[in-house]
Design a protein around this motif. Structure first.
Motif, PDB file in Angstrom:
ATOM      1  N   ALA A  91       3.405  -1.154 -12.479  1.00 26.44           N
ATOM      2  CA  ALA A  91       3.077   0.296 -12.688  1.00 26.44           C
ATOM      3  C   ALA A  91       2.865   1.058 -11.595  1.00 26.44           C
ATOM      4  CB  ALA A  91       2.097   0.395 -13.889  1.00 26.44           C
ATOM      5  N   LEU A  92       2.191   0.444 -10.628  1.00 32.10           N
ATOM      6  CA  LEU A  92       1.668   0.854  -9.573  1.00 32.10           C
ATOM      7  C   LEU A  92       2.734   1.147  -8.802  1.00 32.10           C
ATOM      8  CD1 LEU A  92      -0.701   1.694  -7.582  1.00 32.10           C
ATOM      9  CD2 LEU A  92      -0.536  -0.653  -6.618  1.00 32.10           C
ATOM     10  N   ILE A  93       3.585   0.424  -8.211  1.00 31.11           N
ATOM     11  CA  ILE A  93       4.855   0.465  -7.558  1.00 31.11           C
ATOM     12  C   ILE A  93       5.782   1.658  -8.055  1.00 31.11           C
ATOM     13  CG2 ILE A  93       7.063  -0.497  -6.477  1.00 31.11           C
ATOM     14  CD1 ILE A  93       4.377  -1.312  -5.071  1.00 31.11           C
ATOM     15  N   ASP A  94       5.811   1.671  -9.458  1.00 36.93           N
ATOM     16  CA  ASP A  94       6.782   2.684  -9.832  1.00 36.93           C
ATOM     17  C   ASP A  94       6.273   3.929  -9.649  1.00 36.93           C
ATOM     18  OD1 ASP A  94       8.894   3.249 -12.200  1.00 36.93           O
ATOM     19  OD2 ASP A  94       7.008   4.424 -12.821  1.00 36.93           O
ATOM     20  N   ARG A  95       4.934   4.039  -9.597  1.00 39.42           N
ATOM     21  CA  ARG A  95       4.228   5.298  -9.297  1.00 39.42           C
ATOM     22  C   ARG A  95       4.286   6.025  -7.789  1.00 39.42           C
ATOM     23  NH1 ARG A  95       0.713   9.231 -11.576  1.00 39.42           N
ATOM     24  NH2 ARG A  95      -0.744  10.046 -10.055  1.00 39.42           N
ATOM     25  N   ILE A  96       4.276   4.882  -7.058  1.00 37.47           N
ATOM     26  CA  ILE A  96       4.292   4.979  -5.650  1.00 37.47           C
ATOM     27  C   ILE A  96       6.050   5.517  -5.136  1.00 37.47           C
ATOM     28  CG2 ILE A  96       4.518   3.846  -3.446  1.00 37.47           C
ATOM     29  CD1 ILE A  96       2.278   2.136  -4.182  1.00 37.47           C
ATOM     30  N   GLU A  97       6.674   4.918  -6.022  1.00 36.98           N
ATOM     31  CA  GLU A  97       8.255   5.347  -5.619  1.00 36.98           C
ATOM     32  C   GLU A  97       8.349   6.672  -5.980  1.00 36.98           C
ATOM     33  OE1 GLU A  97      12.419   5.991  -7.010  1.00 36.98           O
ATOM     34  OE2 GLU A  97      10.531   6.055  -8.312  1.00 36.98           O
ATOM     35  N   ARG A  98       7.973   7.223  -7.166  1.00 34.15           N
ATOM     36  CA  ARG A  98       7.878   8.774  -7.488  1.00 34.15           C
ATOM     37  C   ARG A  98       7.513   9.578  -6.510  1.00 34.15           C
ATOM     38  NH1 ARG A  98       5.916   9.003 -13.194  1.00 34.15           N
ATOM     39  NH2 ARG A  98       5.025   6.836 -12.820  1.00 34.15           N
ATOM     40  N   VAL A  99       6.306   9.035  -5.917  1.00 34.54           N
ATOM     41  CA  VAL A  99       5.433   9.961  -5.199  1.00 34.54           C
ATOM     42  C   VAL A  99       6.107  10.173  -3.806  1.00 34.54           C
ATOM     43  CG1 VAL A  99       3.310   9.970  -3.816  1.00 34.54           C
ATOM     44  CG2 VAL A  99       3.292   9.719  -6.296  1.00 34.54           C
ATOM     45  N   THR A 106      -3.727   8.251  -3.697  1.00 31.12           N
ATOM     46  CA  THR A 106      -4.550   7.214  -3.504  1.00 31.12           C
ATOM     47  C   THR A 106      -3.976   5.969  -4.242  1.00 31.12           C
ATOM     48  OG1 THR A 106      -6.412   8.263  -2.491  1.00 31.12           O
ATOM     49  CG2 THR A 106      -6.900   5.861  -3.038  1.00 31.12           C
ATOM     50  N   PHE A 107      -3.770   4.785  -3.647  1.00 34.11           N
ATOM     51  CA  PHE A 107      -3.199   3.895  -4.322  1.00 34.11           C
ATOM     52  C   PHE A 107      -3.872   2.343  -3.874  1.00 34.11           C
ATOM     53  CE2 PHE A 107       0.361   6.763  -4.087  1.00 34.11           C
ATOM     54  CZ  PHE A 107       0.506   7.092  -5.382  1.00 34.11           C
ATOM     55  N   ARG A 108      -4.631   1.750  -4.654  1.00 30.16           N
ATOM     56  CA  ARG A 108      -5.152   0.474  -4.470  1.00 30.16           C
ATOM     57  C   ARG A 108      -4.222  -0.728  -4.610  1.00 30.16           C
ATOM     58  NH1 ARG A 108      -7.488  -3.830  -6.653  1.00 30.16           N
ATOM     59  NH2 ARG A 108      -9.228  -4.738  -5.274  1.00 30.16           N
ATOM     60  N   LEU A 109      -4.175  -1.741  -3.671  1.00 33.07           N
ATOM     61  CA  LEU A 109      -3.312  -2.614  -3.879  1.00 33.07           C
ATOM     62  C   LEU A 109      -4.091  -3.787  -3.991  1.00 33.07           C
ATOM     63  CD1 LEU A 109      -0.812  -2.288  -0.790  1.00 33.07           C
ATOM     64  CD2 LEU A 109      -0.834  -1.030  -3.184  1.00 33.07           C
ATOM     65  N   PRO A 110      -3.725  -4.314  -5.326  1.00 32.64           N
ATOM     66  CA  PRO A 110      -4.740  -5.665  -5.402  1.00 32.64           C
ATOM     67  C   PRO A 110      -4.457  -6.827  -4.705  1.00 32.64           C
ATOM     68  CG  PRO A 110      -2.789  -5.434  -7.161  1.00 32.64           C
ATOM     69  CD  PRO A 110      -2.673  -4.375  -6.151  1.00 32.64           C
ATOM     70  N   GLY A 111      -5.450  -7.737  -4.560  1.00 31.80           N
ATOM     71  CA  GLY A 111      -5.378  -8.945  -3.751  1.00 31.80           C
ATOM     72  C   GLY A 111      -4.495  -9.884  -4.218  1.00 31.80           C
ATOM     73  N   LEU A 112      -4.203 -10.829  -3.813  1.00 35.06           N
ATOM     74  CA  LEU A 112      -3.388 -12.182  -4.353  1.00 35.06           C
ATOM     75  C   LEU A 112      -3.952 -12.728  -5.423  1.00 35.06           C
ATOM     76  CD1 LEU A 112      -0.597 -13.587  -3.963  1.00 35.06           C
ATOM     77  CD2 LEU A 112      -1.658 -15.044  -2.613  1.00 35.06           C
ATOM     78  N   ALA A 113      -5.358 -12.830  -5.222  1.00 35.03           N
ATOM     79  CA  ALA A 113      -6.032 -13.499  -6.551  1.00 35.03           C
ATOM     80  C   ALA A 113      -6.034 -12.678  -7.760  1.00 35.03           C
ATOM     81  CB  ALA A 113      -7.555 -13.861  -6.072  1.00 35.03           C
TER      82      ALA A 113
END
Length: 526
Positions: A195-203, A355-362
């Motif tokens: 969902a985060l990447i989908d929003r980043i693509e639109r922005v 602003t987009f927070r990228l989650p860590g691998l864990a």
């Protein structure tokens, strides 16, 4: 000046006026384009169906008579049904995708007067979606006394096409392709991340405002910033470079010079002028990784550059301009940084629009398996060799990597290094269970010995916050260096250049002694 290129379709009705001399008294849109007083057409890209090639050649011949300097390039396209929306849209999209646009040297106009109404709508949609880096060109016969003018008239238009809501399934597939592009084709499974990447693509496709990427080190901020740039470039939204710098490496005069450039003689060692990264990013994207590490003076100048598109190079009294999009990255808690006076609140407000927070691998353990495949593919591309897991070895590694035993403090960067180690040591392109077991033990050992810097008893509590943060940085560098001299060279990389005989080790030893610390003590505490 840029050359003017017109893209359009042959008008099988309006452009068809026969071969007799009286054709010159009639309005023909494609020929009339080249007879305008205020419009110089350097090249026409003329699309036509195979059955209309004779008419197209006649138009080319007539254009050569009225405008010898205009080049006409013919393109055959097969339209089974020119009134079928899907057929026409796909044909024009295929042409657009293959066409080598050169926006730096050419200006493009899409002629929407000729062709069926379906073709005109498709030109509208493709232009609005930025598949065509162009404006729309409309022509009409005009009036000359009681009869139409053979030259006609023209207008260049920008329309709000938001009312066109019908998009083809291919358009939807292309948007999905954009999202996949940002993820490098990795079939991620984490719903929150998707969902985060989908929003980043639109922005990314709709806004040129600053973007702030937060999240832990190694979460992929640098990688995503470049993918955003490449996506925008593919849609002709920018025509400049991608310029990147890690702000944690910038200190003092070097920070000012690197970012804003300098004039000759601005400081000791400035033997020639320097453009600076902001200038180099003109028309493109500037990625400032670890932006929270910038000094307050640099932050003030950056704010002016973002808002006014102008700034002063170091040592200069003359402003220069640069129009760039800013993407910033940080792993810091920005609110805490502002509260401590280490980051300007007005600058944060300016870069905090998206602003987009990228989650860590864990936090994305379900995405570990597809990322393992991606890292293997990347290793194969870089080393020109295929490497695969044995079946049992893959199960063993994937189970461990996806479990809570795996801390993944270095996130995707650490996963990448882990896969690269096993792939390098693999015999005959096979990663065995023995290799996996050795790698798991190495990872466990690494995580067992890693400690947060702030927990070090070496850092005194009764010192100012400013000196505490500085000392923490020194301790971190010392812990990761193999010798006292190497740590000193890294810490004093700029100031040592101004000394005839720099003694980095002695200088660092004296600094540590101020706090009752020694190199040996710091290495023993690892």
């Amino acid at each position: 000046m840029k050359h003017t290129v017109v893209i359009g379709m042959l008008g099988t009705t309006l452009d068809k006026r026969g071969k007799r001399e009286n054709r010159w008294t009639k309005w023909r849109p494609t020929v009339g384009l080249c007879q305008q007083q205020g419009l110089v057409v350097d090249r026409i890209e003329l699309l036509h169906q195979p059955k209309d090639k004779g008419m197209a050649l006649q138009v080319v011949e007539d254009i050569a008579k009225v405008s010898p300097a205009t080049q006409v390039v013919l393109h055959e396209i097969e339209l089974r049904d020119p009134w079928d929306f899907e057929v026409v849209y796909n044909a024009l999209l295929d042409f657009t995708s293959r066409y080598p646009f050169d926006t730096e040297h050419e200006e493009y106009l899409v002629h929407i007067t000729t062709g069926t109404h379906v073709a005109q709508i498709c030109w509208f949609l493709l232009t609005e979606a930025h598949y065509l880096p162009a404006r729309l060109l409309q022509t009409a016969p005009g009036e000359k006394k009681d009869r139409p003018s053979p030259q006609g008239i023209y207008s260049i238009i920008d329309l709000d096409l938001s009312r066109y809501a019908t998009l083809t399934s291919r358009f939807l597939r292309d948007r999905q392709h954009s999202v996949s592009f940002l993820k490098a084709g990795i079939e991620t499974r984490n719903k929150t991340f998707n969902a985060l990447i989908d929003r980043i693509e639109r922005v990314a496709l709709r806004s040129d405002a600053p973007i702030l990427l937060t999240g832990p080190t190694g979460a992929g901020k640098s990688f995503l910033a470049r993918r955003i740039y490449e996506l925008r470039e593919s849609k002709h939204l920018i025509n400049g470079r991608f310029v990147s710098v890690n702000c944690a490496t910038l200190r003092g005069d070097n920070a000012m010079s690197t970012l804003f450039g300098h004039v000759k003689g601005a400081f000791t060692g400035a033997l020639r002028p320097r453009a600076g990264l902001l200038r180099e990013a003109d028309g493109g994207v500037l990625f400032l990784d670890e932006i929270a590490e910038l000094g307050l003076d640099e932050q003030a100048m950056l704010l002016k550059a973002i808002e006014e598109k102008k700034f002063f190079p170091f040592g200069s009294d003359k402003e220069i301009g640069s129009d760039f999009q800013l993407i910033a990255g940080t792993h810091r808690d920005m609110q805490q940084w502002i509260a401590e006076g280490r980051f300007r609140e007005d600058l944060y407000a300016r870069i905090n629009m998206w602003t987009f927070r990228l989650p860590g691998l864990a936090e994305r353990r379900e995405d570990i398996e597809p990322n393992i495949d991606y890292e293997l593919q990347r290793f194969a591309r870089n080393k020109k060799t295929q490497v695969r897991f044995d079946k049992e070895a893959r199960t063993l590694y994937t189970t461990f990597a996806s479990s809570t035993q795996a801390a993944w403090r270095g996130n995707f960067r650490e996963l990448s290094a882990s896969i690269a180690r096993m792939a390098t040591l693999a015999e005959q392109g096979r990663i065995s269970t023995i290799l996996v077991e050795e790698e798991i033990e190495q990872l466990k050992s690494n995580w067992q010995h890693q400690q947060p810097i702030a927990s070090f008893s070496a850092v005194p509590e009764n010192i100012d916050l400013f000196e505490k943060r500085q000392l923490e940085t020194v301790i971190e560098v010392c812990r990761n260096a193999v010798s006292l001299s190497q740590a000193g060279r890294q810490l004093f990389a700029v100031s040592r250049m101004q000394k005839k005989k720099p003694n980095d080790a002695d200088r660092l030893r004296k600094y540590l002694a101020r706090f009752g610390l020694s190199w040996e003590e710091l290495k023993d505490q690892q």
